[in-house]
Design an enzyme around this catalytic site. Structure first.
Site, PDB file in Angstrom:
ATOM      1  N   ASN B 111       0.851  -1.179   0.000  1.00 23.19           N
ATOM      2  CA  ASN B 111       0.000   0.000   0.000  1.00 23.19           C
ATOM      3  C   ASN B 111       0.891   1.235   0.000  1.00 23.19           C
ATOM      4  O   ASN B 111       1.484   1.590   1.013  1.00 23.19           O
ATOM      5  CB  ASN B 111      -0.873  -0.037   1.259  1.00 23.19           C
ATOM      6  CG  ASN B 111      -1.853   1.123   1.313  1.00 23.19           C
ATOM      7  OD1 ASN B 111      -1.638   2.149   0.694  1.00 23.19           O
ATOM      8  ND2 ASN B 111      -2.915   0.944   2.079  1.00 23.19           N
ATOM      9  N   ASP B 134      -6.434   5.630 -10.158  1.00 22.88           N
ATOM     10  CA  ASP B 134      -7.863   5.403 -10.013  1.00 22.88           C
ATOM     11  C   ASP B 134      -8.551   6.729  -9.682  1.00 22.88           C
ATOM     12  O   ASP B 134      -8.176   7.388  -8.729  1.00 22.88           O
ATOM     13  CB  ASP B 134      -8.077   4.396  -8.872  1.00 22.88           C
ATOM     14  CG  ASP B 134      -9.474   3.824  -8.867  1.00 22.88           C
ATOM     15  OD1 ASP B 134     -10.416   4.546  -9.239  1.00 22.88           O
ATOM     16  OD2 ASP B 134      -9.621   2.655  -8.472  1.00 22.88           O
ATOM     17  N   THR B 207       1.906   1.790 -20.970  1.00 21.94           N
ATOM     18  CA  THR B 207       1.071   1.022 -20.052  1.00 21.94           C
ATOM     19  C   THR B 207      -0.138   0.440 -20.772  1.00 21.94           C
ATOM     20  O   THR B 207      -0.558   0.937 -21.803  1.00 21.94           O
ATOM     21  CB  THR B 207       0.542   1.896 -18.904  1.00 21.94           C
ATOM     22  OG1 THR B 207      -0.193   2.988 -19.471  1.00 21.94           O
ATOM     23  CG2 THR B 207       1.674   2.423 -18.061  1.00 21.94           C
TER      24      THR B 207
END
Lengths: 363, 239
Positions: B111, B134, B207
């Site tokens: 994380n 996100d 990506t």
């Protein structure tokens, strides 16, 4: 959550019981003021950003923290109210914080709070002009503004102690990393030494110039409840023990240990006295000399301890890590095994075919 | 010896969103001093240091592109989703088998919001990448966003002065949010990379997310920021 506080400016103890703030001096308790009253919103309040609502007080009003400076006392309550009083305990200012405050510090120029969302804010002395200082990702459990006002030290539930510059708290000076559970409480022993206790049942003495631990002491009896410092002595409390250590240079050596009849809730100490709040709830004052607590006596004066609000703070629950993806890895292992077996049998089949072709040709 | 196969995405499907504020079970070192990087990079030596970090590296596209471009630099991707980080791990195992390169790149399942200071010392990183983060559109999810005023302090801490943060998004609102936060933060400044900046050139095309945007003829916005000295300390020193 500290409800007992030693006020060095008046050489007395301040105690929060429910919403009532008491002063203890010479074993006598005196009711000072009732805290946690929700302030009326005035024009002085900081203009609310578009789309945001003004913070509202919520929850029962009981005192959860006290801080003092020469001319003022700051109190934080469970219902998000933050207030300051002058030395006659007249309310000077109050406001509602965005989230429940977990710690408070006060100087003659500023009030700083940390909250359960992990953020720290500073206010001007009249509790307006709120500024965002820093944010942890989990709740900030304790906070120290260094006496030279150059650093703000915060510790959180994610095992970290963070030292940020002040007031430019966006600039992190260093981290003290070593705890393996929430960091419950921190004390600044000297400009270079910090003491911390954590949910990992460790007491750690840190050298701030190297950011390294210099001494780690395991808990004598399960979880730590709190710690207190009266130079050169440190009092470390578990639920039934108060262990006193003497700090010489950078080493702690135990000088005495006291076992209590009831679970300890909070402790505060001066050079000559130790105030102990235990679960009953009961308040006791001890003589304190040469690192030894003795001569326990009850507190006189009207003090209604039945109002004491005890709460197990959610942040003190130890981290229960959600199970890893053991199932996923097991399925993956099986899948790879199956694939390999298929490959092998396919290869074996091809080999067999080649062999039979060969023999066929030869034959 | 069984040959390591290239991983297929269909075996690593996972929900796109993960709550970064909850207590998943991660491995992370107590402090950077005790981190054993040889577990990730078999050729890692004591004098080496990881210099690049891809925050939310997804399926590893950027690292696979950057690795041969910077063969002397150790780089790591942080990914919170178990299956996705497992995919990247398997991808690099397979790549290393077939090539002499790719030994300088790896992934850690962790994380980034909580544990950056556990892995990196102050000022250790030269480059950080935040590609297609996100969006977490809902207001109640804004605190899950990887760019926030609180976290910028941590990014500034692990980056050296002069270090760079590269950001990309195909969501204009997210790009604007990142630009606003970084430029208002005293320790970062918007930066226009020179033509020689190789990393800047591969931001969009490398990506999986970026390729998808190109395929769908969508638009991506990039912004790069440089970590600068604290103006507050500079001012105080000057007085």
């Amino acid at each position: 959550m500290s409800v007992l506080h030693y006020d060095k400016h008046t050489n007395s103890f301040l105690l929060g019981v429910g919403a009532n703030l008491y002063q203890l001096s010479d074993n006598r308790a005196k009711l000072l003021v009732k805290c946690g009253e929700v302030p009326e919103t005035t024009e002085k309040e900081e203009p609310i950003k578009e789309g945001e609502k003004a913070p509202r007080a919520e929850g029962p009003a009981y005192i959860t923290g006290v801080a003092t400076c020469e001319g003022r006392v700051a109190v934080i309550s469970n219902n998000k109210v933050v207030e300051t009083f002058d030395r006659d305990f007249q309310r000077v200012a109050s406001t509602v914080a965005i989230k429940r405050a977990t710690s408070v510090q006060i100087t003659d120029k500023t009030v700083v709070i940390s909250d359960k969302a992990g953020d720290a804010y500073s206010y001007s002395t009249d509790l307006t002009d709120r500024k965002y200082l820093l944010g942890h990702v989990s709740v900030v459990m304790d906070m120290i503004l260094t006496p030279d006002l150059n650093f703000l030290i915060t510790c959180d539930r994610d095992e970290k102690i963070r030292i940020s510059h002040f007031p430019n708290c966006y600039n992190i000076h260093s981290y003290l990393l070593g705890h393996q559970e929430y960091v419950l409480k921190i004390l600044l022993l000297s400009p270079n030494l910090l003491l911390s206790v954590g949910g990992d049942q460790k007491l750690i003495l840190w050298d701030l110039s190297t950011s390294q631990p210099v001494q780690t002491l395991p808990s004598p009896q399960e979880d730590y409840i709190t710690i207190s410092y009266s130079p050169p002595y440190i009092l470390a409390c578990n639920s039934r023990h108060v262990t006193v250590y003497k700090l010489t240079d950078t080493t702690l050596t135990q000088t005495s240990q006291l076992v209590t009849d009831h679970d300890i809730i909070d402790v505060a100490s001066s050079d000559s006295r130790v105030a102990l709040l235990t679960r009953e709830p009961k308040l006791e004052i001890y003589q304190f000399s040469e690192g030894v607590m003795s001569g326990k006596c009850e507190v006189e004066g009207e003090i209604d301890l039945s109002q004491f609000k005890d709460s197990v703070l959610p942040e003190k629950k130890k981290v229960v890590r959600t199970a890893g993806f053991a199932e996923y890895f097991e399925r993956k292992r099986k899948r790879i095994e199956e694939e390999n077996l298929k490959e092998e049998s396919k290869q074996a089949h091809i080999n067999l075919q080649e062999k039979s072709k060969e023999t066929h040709l030869k034959g | 010896m069984t040959k390591v196969k290239y991983p297929q995405k269909r075996n690593y499907r996972q929900r796109a969103h993960s709550n970064p504020l909850s207590d998943h079970s991660f491995d992370y070192p107590v402090s950077p001093d005790v981190m054993d990087w040889t577990k990730l990079y078999p050729r890692f030596k004591p004098e080496n240091e990881v210099k690049f970090c891809d925050i939310g590296c997804g399926y590893g596209g950027l690292l696979v592109t950057l690795s041969p471009m910077f063969p002397e630099t150790y780089m790591v991707g942080f990914e919170i989703r178990v299956k996705v980080s497992d995919y990247v791990n398997d991808r690099f195992l397979a790549l290393r088998q077939d090539n002499e390169v790719y030994h300088n790149a790896g992934v850690i399942r962790t994380n980034a919001m909580k544990y950056l200071p556990n892995f990196f010392r102050k000022g250790q990183l030269e480059k950080m990448f935040i590609l297609y983060p996100d969006p977490h559109f809902k207001k109640c999810k804004h605190k899950w966003r990887i760019v926030s005023e609180g976290l910028l302090a941590e990014y500034a801490y692990v980056l050296k002065v002069g270090g760079l943060v590269y950001t990309v998004s195909d969501v204009k609102e997210v790009h604007d949010w990142m630009v606003e936060h970084f430029t208002n933060f005293p320790l970062f400044e918007r930066y226009d990379p020179p033509a020689e900046d190789k990393a800047a050139q591969v931001l969009i095309g490398s990506t999986e997310e970026g390729k998808k945007v190109l395929r769908n003829k969508g638009q991506s916005w990039t912004a790069i920021f440089k970590r600068v000295e604290d103006p507050h300390l500079v001012n105080c020193a000057g007085t």
